[in-house]
Each structure stands twice: as structure tokens, then as C-alpha cells.
Design a protein around this motif. Sequence first.
Motif, short mmCIF file in Angstrom:
data_model
loop_
_atom_site.label_atom_id
_atom_site.label_comp_id
_atom_site.label_asym_id
_atom_site.label_seq_id
_atom_site.Cartn_x
_atom_site.Cartn_y
_atom_site.Cartn_z
N ASN A 168 0.97 -1.24 0.03
CA ASN A 168 -0.15 -0.03 -0.09
C ASN A 168 1.06 1.30 -0.11
O ASN A 168 1.90 1.40 0.70
CB ASN A 168 -0.78 0.08 1.27
CG ASN A 168 -1.79 1.16 1.21
OD1 ASN A 168 -1.92 2.06 0.39
ND2 ASN A 168 -2.77 1.04 2.04
N MET A 169 0.67 2.28 -1.04
CA MET A 169 1.45 3.36 -1.03
C MET A 169 0.78 4.51 -0.58
O MET A 169 1.47 5.65 -0.73
CB MET A 169 1.90 3.70 -2.57
CG MET A 169 2.50 2.38 -3.09
SD MET A 169 3.90 2.02 -2.34
CE MET A 169 5.13 3.42 -2.68
N THR A 170 -0.29 4.52 0.08
CA THR A 170 -1.33 5.64 0.51
C THR A 170 -1.36 5.52 1.99
O THR A 170 -0.92 4.80 2.60
CB THR A 170 -2.44 5.73 -0.38
OG1 THR A 170 -3.34 4.64 -0.05
CG2 THR A 170 -2.39 5.73 -1.68
N ASN A 171 -1.95 6.57 2.52
CA ASN A 171 -2.42 6.58 3.95
C ASN A 171 -3.88 6.27 4.01
O ASN A 171 -4.49 6.82 5.05
CB ASN A 171 -2.35 8.28 4.35
CG ASN A 171 -0.70 8.48 4.71
OD1 ASN A 171 0.28 7.49 4.87
ND2 ASN A 171 -0.25 9.56 4.10
N ALA A 172 -4.37 5.58 3.15
CA ALA A 172 -5.47 5.02 3.46
C ALA A 172 -5.88 3.66 3.07
O ALA A 172 -4.54 3.04 2.41
CB ALA A 172 -6.66 5.82 2.53
N THR A 173 -6.78 3.04 3.17
CA THR A 173 -6.81 1.64 2.88
C THR A 173 -6.94 1.13 1.10
O THR A 173 -7.61 2.09 0.40
CB THR A 173 -8.02 0.71 3.40
OG1 THR A 173 -8.06 1.02 4.88
CG2 THR A 173 -8.32 -0.77 2.89
N ALA A 174 -6.20 0.65 0.80
CA ALA A 174 -6.21 0.19 -0.70
C ALA A 174 -6.95 -1.19 -0.88
O ALA A 174 -6.58 -2.01 -0.16
CB ALA A 174 -4.57 -0.05 -1.21
N ARG A 175 -7.62 -1.35 -1.74
CA ARG A 175 -8.48 -2.65 -1.91
C ARG A 175 -8.04 -3.14 -3.57
O ARG A 175 -8.26 -2.26 -4.36
CB ARG A 175 -9.92 -2.19 -1.59
CG ARG A 175 -10.26 -1.96 -0.31
CD ARG A 175 -11.78 -2.22 0.07
NE ARG A 175 -11.82 -2.29 1.61
CZ ARG A 175 -12.20 -1.18 2.34
NH1 ARG A 175 -12.20 0.06 1.66
NH2 ARG A 175 -12.13 -1.45 3.62
N LEU A 176 -8.06 -4.49 -3.54
CA LEU A 176 -7.92 -5.02 -4.76
C LEU A 176 -8.71 -6.18 -4.99
O LEU A 176 -9.49 -6.83 -3.90
CB LEU A 176 -6.41 -5.48 -4.90
CG LEU A 176 -5.37 -4.52 -4.85
CD1 LEU A 176 -4.77 -4.42 -3.32
CD2 LEU A 176 -4.33 -4.98 -5.89
N VAL A 177 -8.93 -6.60 -6.14
CA VAL A 177 -9.70 -7.97 -6.48
C VAL A 177 -8.59 -8.93 -7.14
O VAL A 177 -7.81 -8.20 -7.97
CB VAL A 177 -10.84 -7.94 -7.38
CG1 VAL A 177 -11.51 -8.95 -7.68
CG2 VAL A 177 -12.02 -7.08 -6.46
#
Length: 184
Positions: A168-177
Motif C-alpha cells: 500500500n502506497m497511500t495513507n488510506a486502505t487500498a483494496r484489490l480484487v
Amino acid sequence: MELTRAVGENIKRIRKTKKLSMERLAAEAGVSRSMLGQIERGEANPSVGIVGKLASALKVPAEVLLENDDFVTFAEYRNVDTKPERMDGGKAVWRCNFPYDEATRIESCFLDLYISAHYRPELSVPGCLCYATVISGTVSLTAEGQTLQLNERDALRFAADQPYGFENMTNATARLVLVYQYLK
């Protein structure tokens, strides 16, 4: 459908299409008539050797006898019925949304990467491909010797039988499928 039953039904269907009696097919394949009857009824699990002999006698490729066409197109899986798997100290959460399906040779999952999370799974079986789509956030993907940044709605296909990982490259949750396709 259970594979043993599918093999039996395939043999019976092909035998009848070719207008062969059980006695004749059994003789040509070098198996007993009673064994052939048990196989066609799904009561016996034939060895690879017997499947090969029957395929040869029926003049079809062995994989035709192994086809399992009892595929159900409509399948529902509820989030509450799946158990999440937590990794990287709980910062990465993997949840299967479609388990492996033998007919399609596909499975898929959701991957949530919380702040500073990493996901580095074990290698998959040879010939496995992963189709990754970022639903939200930005992730760094390392696969096949390359590192790429993927943003929301970006997608990438790569070999899952080689080392790969997401960060994860951000300050929030990253979501993937993630969709895994197991090639023959």
C-alpha cells in the motif's frame, strides 16, 4: 458433479454414440464387463491406466473422459460465509469471494491493504496467472522482475507462480480484487 460419476457418464454417452455394446468396449479396452459397468454407474474409480485404455478403445483423447460438464452458471457466495485471513500483523486481509472452481479453473479474492501493509503470498502452482484490479487506493506491485505503481481501476495480469507482492502506497486502505486462473 463428482468426477468419478462424470467419467462414468462420459464413457457411457460416448459408447452409446458409437453404438458399442458394453461387452465389445470392455473387450477392446481389455477390462472386464463388470468393471466397465461399475465405472459407468460411478461405483468404481478407474485408474489412469484404465481411463487411457477406455479412451483408446473409444478413439477419443483421455481428457474427454475426464470432462465434468455439470457446471452451474449461477453461484452465490456471501461475505458472512467466508473467513478472512490476516497477514502482515493484521494490516493485510485476504478474503476468498469465489473459491476454486474445477470447471473454470478460477478462484478470486478480495485483498485489503491497510496503511503500510505488504502482501507477499507463497508461490502458486506452475502456470497460474493472477489478474489484479485495484478497486481503491494506490499499490506498488512487484512481479516478474518489475515494480509498477497501480492506481484505482488499474489492472494487471502476471504469473503467480513466480515471486510477487503488493504494498500500500497511500495513507488510506487500498483494496484489490485478485482473480487466479489455473492453466492446463
